[in-house]
Design an enzyme around this catalytic site. Structure first.
Site, PDB file in Angstrom:
ATOM      1  N   SER D  45       0.882  -1.753  -0.567  1.00  0.00           N
ATOM      2  CA  SER D  45       0.295  -0.430   0.150  1.00  0.00           C
ATOM      3  C   SER D  45       0.956   1.284   0.064  1.00  0.00           C
ATOM      4  CB  SER D  45      -1.034   0.005   1.128  1.00  0.00           C
ATOM      5  OG  SER D  45      -1.772   0.984   1.174  1.00  0.00           O
ATOM      6  N   GLU D  46       0.361   2.901  -1.162  1.00  0.00           N
ATOM      7  CA  GLU D  46       1.617   3.460  -0.745  1.00  0.00           C
ATOM      8  C   GLU D  46       1.909   4.077  -0.123  1.00  0.00           C
ATOM      9  OE1 GLU D  46      -1.202   2.055  -3.033  1.00  0.00           O
ATOM     10  OE2 GLU D  46      -2.460   4.923  -3.383  1.00  0.00           O
ATOM     11  N   ASN D  47       0.777   4.028   1.152  1.00  0.00           N
ATOM     12  CA  ASN D  47       1.100   4.796   2.357  1.00  0.00           C
ATOM     13  C   ASN D  47       2.222   4.291   2.924  1.00  0.00           C
ATOM     14  OD1 ASN D  47      -0.580   2.805   2.755  1.00  0.00           O
ATOM     15  ND2 ASN D  47      -1.019   3.807   4.264  1.00  0.00           N
ATOM     16  N   GLY D  48       2.941   2.946   2.728  1.00  0.00           N
ATOM     17  CA  GLY D  48       4.192   2.581   3.435  1.00  0.00           C
ATOM     18  C   GLY D  48       4.315   1.397   3.906  1.00  0.00           C
ATOM     19  N   SER D  87       8.225   3.633  -0.916  1.00  0.00           N
ATOM     20  CA  SER D  87       7.098   3.434  -0.796  1.00  0.00           C
ATOM     21  C   SER D  87       7.018   3.689  -2.966  1.00  0.00           C
ATOM     22  CB  SER D  87       5.408   4.211  -0.897  1.00  0.00           C
ATOM     23  OG  SER D  87       4.947   3.362  -0.896  1.00  0.00           O
TER      24      SER D  87
END
Lengths: 231, 217, 231, 217
Positions: D45-48, D87
């Site tokens: 998930s791109e939020n980390g 990320s």
């Protein structure tokens, strides 16, 4: 989890061929992929282009003495006599680049950036033939991302998912080289079981690593043993 | 004339409270030993450590804890380790307040050469090119002349450059000099060194204004 | 060690003025500098340009309702009605940029890069008026480093030297914003004594932080509480 | 016609052993529930976070552990957390193997629009522009038509673009389609949907070659 563990060193280096471009982590002797280097010597692959900050006396020395290296891309090669000899005689091609540029060209390859603008080397022979450009009154040199076939890194601890944790200044270029080549091979002092490493404390997530193995031995030589005496 | 220790001691006085400092190999490394005890300073080494302490006690060396000179070191409470990209983020991003490094040549326009003698010696620039291209506060520590007695403070560098117009201050065994628009401005002289001696040992334009005080070390 | 600790929130925000550009960490509600935001509301500074990935409903809402924000630079503002209203009515200037571009423009400022080439947004209105360029057959957009006056970040643990450790996905943009503005103010859930944090495990070294304090309280709201039922 | 779950189930079959997968908000999020148990897949998930697990049990939610949709999640053994720059290094650097995201419109040349309706709705692109600009393998999950019954598979997008020529495959409630040089190639149809129905619901050029098999879900 996607399992990155390989069973032995020869599996770890599978696919290595003559004339490939390799990245090798480490600063001086600190954090070099000792087992991978030893296997490269054993395999006898030649015509290699090696991207590595230094050219450690003995380890690289073996690769050098066997004339396996065609070209080195480094920032500092001061402490290696055989290296100096081959370089000055023209047997070895050497591209010396600023240390921060070296790190960032690795990071650019890892992160999908084609090139970066850095002030390092502007006005020097390092910038010759390269594009330069002014931003906010300061001059920068355009430096391109490396393209490498294999990246060999050494970590302290790792798990089967390929997650890595480094120790001390043995970290150096190793994290920046992960995922910066087509295949990243990580060797670790200790391969721990999945779930052992704190997910908050992983320096390099496994997605950047294709193969991982625990090295048989680590000599971890010291280049300059400096100490003080207890009062 | 000062010895290397003397140069290091004089430079140590340039280090101010709250400074993050990067020390090059050689004389600059010695500076850490002479910084006042009543100020807070942190030493960064570009191989990936901030908060360096003294050398380890014998038997306590750790191959994984070295400085950019590949010397075994220790760290102080509050230290941190990081990768090379982050290390040069500190340098390129101008978070390091003071850079002290050695040189083979410095020119009166602030150019510096310290990484290569064509056909003879090629050590490489290491982190020096990044440091001099980014640092706002650069002090060069070096001998005033080379082994053949030739000046290292030149009108123009003869060796391949490390950086252009970047040196601000120079501390040699003879003098403290500032790089100005018109050349090397003499700020201080070593206790037993005359202005005349410094003049003779300086090829580049030397600016002498008024009485030149002796260094306090 | 250089001591970065400030005694209270007003000391932490000293120097904040109208019309400044601020960076604020956080993704949704996760990892937002709650105490700094509350103090910005109390201080009533206005004309702010805020660089922050989202515009959380309530916290930023207060800044928004008081019309303290002139311009937002964000990647996603979907869950804030007041925000949408001000934006569509033209009361609030909004620059929407890709999330990875936002992160990297922060990192560029931190690391001294003037600009970066990213493929994100090429061929879209995000790239309008921006320089584009081909590298290896692919198109990239030149995006410039942010210039900000203050950066407000929130970490899990920190020490007086300014070293920071983040937790979970509350990390997000916080590390990338450290050292990316003239002054970085870090608030932490727990300010620990010097030497407590493992130097190998510090996410952001103190050199990137000018001021640090322990926040009074952390509400840590959850935006989408999703759960499953035990069998 | 498929419902959202059906679309997610069909897309789950595209997920292969050893894939790192980024799932967008909405239907894509559901895909994780239907991936085969006998293959190893990691969700980013791109939020980390890498190595996302299922939603937490009630009472075990952690405000500091969420996905890009701001939903509380858990992590599996071997997971890792990282900052936003890293990320997007995973995404931009093409280390993520498969990206599944929703769309308002897809054009026959692979253009996609999913972040803005001028004057009406402006949510923002979030990480979508980075994902579509870099991913080599993008699957769009969406309804074949909008609420007004108009086709979302167009000759040309009418809304502001998220990315150009990037979509490779589309799974809708009616069909599975591949984006080719000549337009949307119909690969499969939903069990109870005729080719004729799909034709009518597709504004862009639809390529129909031979018998079109029914989807297996």
């Amino acid at each position: 989890m996607i399992n990155k563990k390989v069973n032995n060193i020869s599996e770890a280096l599978k696919g290595i061929k003559n004339n490939m471009t390799l990245m090798l982590g480490g600063f001086g002797f600190s954090g070099i992929p000792e087992n991978a280097i030893a296997e490269l010597v054993t395999l006898g692959v030649s015509g290699l282009t090696c991207i590595s900050n230094n050219a450690g006396v003995d380890d690289f020395g073996l690769l050098l003495q066997q004339k396996q290296i065609k070209k080195m891309v480094s920032s500092y090669v001061g402490e290696n006599d055989e290296f100096g000899r081959q370089m000055l005689s023209g047997e070895l091609e050497v591209e010396l680049i600023p240390q921060g540029t070296l790190a960032e060209r690795c990071r650019a390859a890892q992160a999908g950036f084609p090139a970066v603008y850095t002030p390092a080397g502007y006005g020097t022979e390092v910038a010759q033939g390269k594009e330069t450009r002014e931003f906010n009154g300061k001059m920068y040199v355009l430096e391109h991302a490396f393209k490498a076939d294999f990246s060999f890194v050494k970590a302290w601890k790792g798990d089967e998912a390929g997650n890595l944790i480094f120790k001390g200044t043995a970290r150096n270029f190793n994290p920046n080289m992960c995922g910066a080549a087509k295949i990243t091979v990580a060797e670790v002092e200790e391969l721990v079981s999945l779930g052992t490493l704190d997910p908050n404390q992983i320096h390099i997530p496994g997605i950047f690593v294709q193969r991982i193995f625990q090295g048989d031995t680590y000599e971890k030589r010291i280049e300059q043993r400096t100490v003080r005496v207890k009062d | 004339m000062l010895d290397k220790t003397g140069i290091a001691k004089r430079i140590a006085k340039e280090v101010q409270d709250g400074y993050y400092v990067n020390l090059g190999i050689g004389i600059p490394t010695l500076v850490a030993n002479y910084v006042r005890n009543d100020i807070e300073v942190e030493f960064q080494s570009e191989n990936g450590v901030l908060g360096m302490g003294p050398f380890p006690f014998e038997g306590e060396e750790d191959a994984d804890v070295i400085n950019a000179g590949k010397q075994t070191i220790t760290t102080l409470p509050g230290a941190s380790f990081f990768d090379s990209a982050m290390s040069f983020s500190m340098i390129r991003g101008q978070h390091v307040d003071l850079t002290i490094l050695g040189a083979m040549e410095v020119a009166e326009n602030g150019d510096i050469a310290n990484w290569k003698i064509p056909g003879k010696m090629v050590k490489g620039m290491g982190g020096a090119m990044d440091l001099v291209a980014s640092a706002e506060n650069i002090i060069v520590a070096m001998m005033h002349t080379n082994k053949r007695g030739e000046s290292k403070l030149l009108k123009r560098c003869s060796l391949p450059l490390t950086g252009v117009g970047c040196v601000k201050k120079i501390v040699t065994n003879m003098a403290v000099l500032e790089v100005t628009e018109n050349g090397f401005k003499l700020l201080e002289r070593a206790p037993d060194v005359s202005v005349e001696t410094i003049k003779e040992a300086t090829e580049g334009n030397l600016i002498i204004e008024g009485e030149i005080p002796k260094m306090h070390i």
